[in-house]
Scaffold this motif. Structure first.
Motif, short mmCIF file in Angstrom:
data_model
loop_
_atom_site.label_atom_id
_atom_site.label_comp_id
_atom_site.label_asym_id
_atom_site.label_seq_id
_atom_site.Cartn_x
_atom_site.Cartn_y
_atom_site.Cartn_z
N VAL A 69 0.60 -1.32 0.08
CA VAL A 69 0.32 0.07 -0.04
C VAL A 69 0.96 1.25 -0.06
CG1 VAL A 69 -1.53 1.39 1.30
CG2 VAL A 69 -1.86 -1.21 1.16
N ILE A 70 0.47 2.30 -0.52
CA ILE A 70 1.25 3.50 -0.86
C ILE A 70 0.19 4.40 -0.14
CG2 ILE A 70 1.82 5.40 -2.09
CD1 ILE A 70 2.46 3.46 -4.59
N VAL A 71 1.06 5.03 1.19
CA VAL A 71 0.21 6.06 1.82
C VAL A 71 0.34 7.35 1.13
CG1 VAL A 71 0.19 7.41 4.17
CG2 VAL A 71 0.81 4.80 4.10
N SER A 72 -1.14 7.99 1.27
CA SER A 72 -1.13 9.31 0.66
C SER A 72 -1.58 10.50 1.93
CB SER A 72 -2.18 9.75 -0.28
OG SER A 72 -2.35 10.83 -0.52
N TYR A 73 -0.76 11.52 1.85
CA TYR A 73 -1.03 12.41 2.80
C TYR A 73 -1.75 13.48 2.16
CZ TYR A 73 2.07 9.77 5.71
OH TYR A 73 2.76 8.84 6.51
N ASP A 74 -2.04 13.42 0.76
CA ASP A 74 -2.99 14.39 0.35
C ASP A 74 -4.23 14.67 1.05
OD1 ASP A 74 -4.97 15.55 -1.74
OD2 ASP A 74 -3.21 15.30 -3.17
N PRO A 75 -4.60 15.90 1.21
CA PRO A 75 -5.68 16.63 1.87
C PRO A 75 -6.83 16.01 1.24
CG PRO A 75 -4.50 18.39 1.34
CD PRO A 75 -3.72 17.10 0.65
N LYS A 76 -7.18 15.69 -0.05
CA LYS A 76 -8.31 15.13 -0.89
C LYS A 76 -7.88 14.43 -2.02
CE LYS A 76 -12.91 15.76 -1.13
NZ LYS A 76 -14.07 16.40 -0.44
N PRO A 77 -7.42 13.18 -1.82
CA PRO A 77 -6.55 12.66 -2.70
C PRO A 77 -7.58 12.12 -3.61
CG PRO A 77 -6.89 11.25 -0.69
CD PRO A 77 -7.34 12.49 -0.45
N ILE A 78 -9.00 11.85 -3.79
CA ILE A 78 -9.96 11.64 -4.56
C ILE A 78 -11.18 12.57 -4.51
CG2 ILE A 78 -11.66 10.09 -5.37
CD1 ILE A 78 -9.69 7.77 -4.49
N PRO A 79 -11.19 13.37 -5.58
CA PRO A 79 -12.44 14.45 -5.48
C PRO A 79 -13.83 13.71 -5.33
CG PRO A 79 -11.05 14.86 -7.39
CD PRO A 79 -10.51 13.61 -6.88
N GLY A 80 -14.70 14.40 -4.44
CA GLY A 80 -15.93 13.81 -4.28
C GLY A 80 -16.64 14.21 -3.29
N ASP A 81 -17.96 13.92 -2.93
CA ASP A 81 -18.62 14.44 -1.74
C ASP A 81 -18.33 13.62 -0.58
OD1 ASP A 81 -20.53 16.17 -0.66
OD2 ASP A 81 -22.18 15.17 -1.06
N TRP A 82 -17.23 13.63 -0.03
CA TRP A 82 -16.92 13.14 1.30
C TRP A 82 -15.77 14.08 1.81
CZ3 TRP A 82 -16.32 8.82 -2.47
CH2 TRP A 82 -15.06 8.80 -3.29
N ASN A 83 -15.60 13.64 2.99
CA ASN A 83 -15.00 14.41 4.11
C ASN A 83 -13.41 14.51 3.48
OD1 ASN A 83 -16.99 14.55 5.60
ND2 ASN A 83 -16.02 13.29 7.33
N GLY A 84 -12.64 15.72 3.60
CA GLY A 84 -11.36 15.58 3.01
C GLY A 84 -10.59 14.88 4.25
N ALA A 85 -9.20 14.80 4.16
CA ALA A 85 -8.38 14.37 4.93
C ALA A 85 -7.29 15.47 5.28
CB ALA A 85 -7.78 13.07 4.20
N GLY A 86 -6.38 15.11 6.28
CA GLY A 86 -5.51 16.08 6.64
C GLY A 86 -4.99 15.99 7.86
N CYS A 87 -3.84 16.49 8.37
CA CYS A 87 -3.56 16.53 9.56
C CYS A 87 -4.04 17.53 10.36
CB CYS A 87 -1.84 16.76 9.51
SG CYS A 87 -1.21 16.83 11.42
N HIS A 88 -4.72 17.39 11.41
CA HIS A 88 -5.29 18.37 12.14
C HIS A 88 -5.01 18.25 13.79
CE1 HIS A 88 -8.12 15.20 12.11
NE2 HIS A 88 -8.71 15.53 13.05
N THR A 89 -5.15 19.31 14.73
CA THR A 89 -4.95 19.28 15.88
C THR A 89 -6.01 19.42 16.72
OG1 THR A 89 -2.78 20.04 15.44
CG2 THR A 89 -3.53 20.32 17.80
N ASN A 90 -6.51 18.60 17.75
CA ASN A 90 -7.61 18.84 18.69
C ASN A 90 -6.90 19.28 19.96
OD1 ASN A 90 -9.44 17.76 16.91
ND2 ASN A 90 -8.94 15.92 17.43
N PHE A 91 -7.24 20.40 20.67
CA PHE A 91 -6.77 20.78 21.83
C PHE A 91 -7.72 21.35 22.98
CE2 PHE A 91 -6.83 24.51 19.31
CZ PHE A 91 -6.92 25.62 20.06
N SER A 92 -7.41 21.24 24.19
CA SER A 92 -8.22 22.10 25.01
C SER A 92 -7.23 22.30 26.17
CB SER A 92 -9.35 20.90 25.65
OG SER A 92 -8.67 19.94 26.09
#
Length: 133
Positions: A69-92
């Motif tokens: 498997v090849i890992v993709s860090y692309d924020p939206k590797p396949i266009p479409g009506d679904w969530n994008g991907a991407g590194c994000h931070t949750n903090f509190s």
């Protein structure tokens, strides 16, 4: 099941490997796009979060090689009506979780400050990041 959770063996092996390596990884979950998985690094303090993320990505790529498997860090590797991907931070912070007026007095003002710099942040945080919004 295996007919809808593509890559479960890979992500579970990755989780096992990062935990054995001493990386703070607090969970994994399947995402909207088939074969898309998320894992949570942390909780970490300060620069440790970057160190843990970098090493977890290295281990992810090594485990993925085993599965072809090849890992993709692309924020939206396949266009479409679904969530994008991407590194994000949750903090509190403690007050965010404990003060009864935290939403109005802490969170809303914080969000207003982030909103004021939104376009600048999206432009600076990586190519294609705007596609995942």
């Amino acid at each position: 099941g295996a007919d809808v959770a593509f890559g479960r063996d890979l992500i579970e092996e990755h989780l096992d490997a990062v935990l054995k390596a001493g990386i703070n990884c607090s969970g994994i979950n399947a995402e909207v796009m088939p074969g898309q998985w998320e894992y949570q690094v942390g909780p970490c303090v300060g620069i440790d979060s970057g160190d843990h993320m970098t090493m977890s990505r290295y281990i992810l790529n090594r485990v993925a090689e085993k599965y072809g498997v090849i890992v993709s860090y692309d924020p939206k590797p396949i266009p479409g009506d679904w969530n994008g991907a991407g590194c994000h931070t949750n903090f509190s912070t403690g007050p965010m979780r404990t003060e009864t007026t935290a939403f109005e007095k802490i969170i809303k003002p914080m969000m207003a400050k982030l909103e004021a710099k939104h376009a600048e942040h999206i432009a600076a945080y990586g190519e294609g990041n705007d596609k995942r919004l």
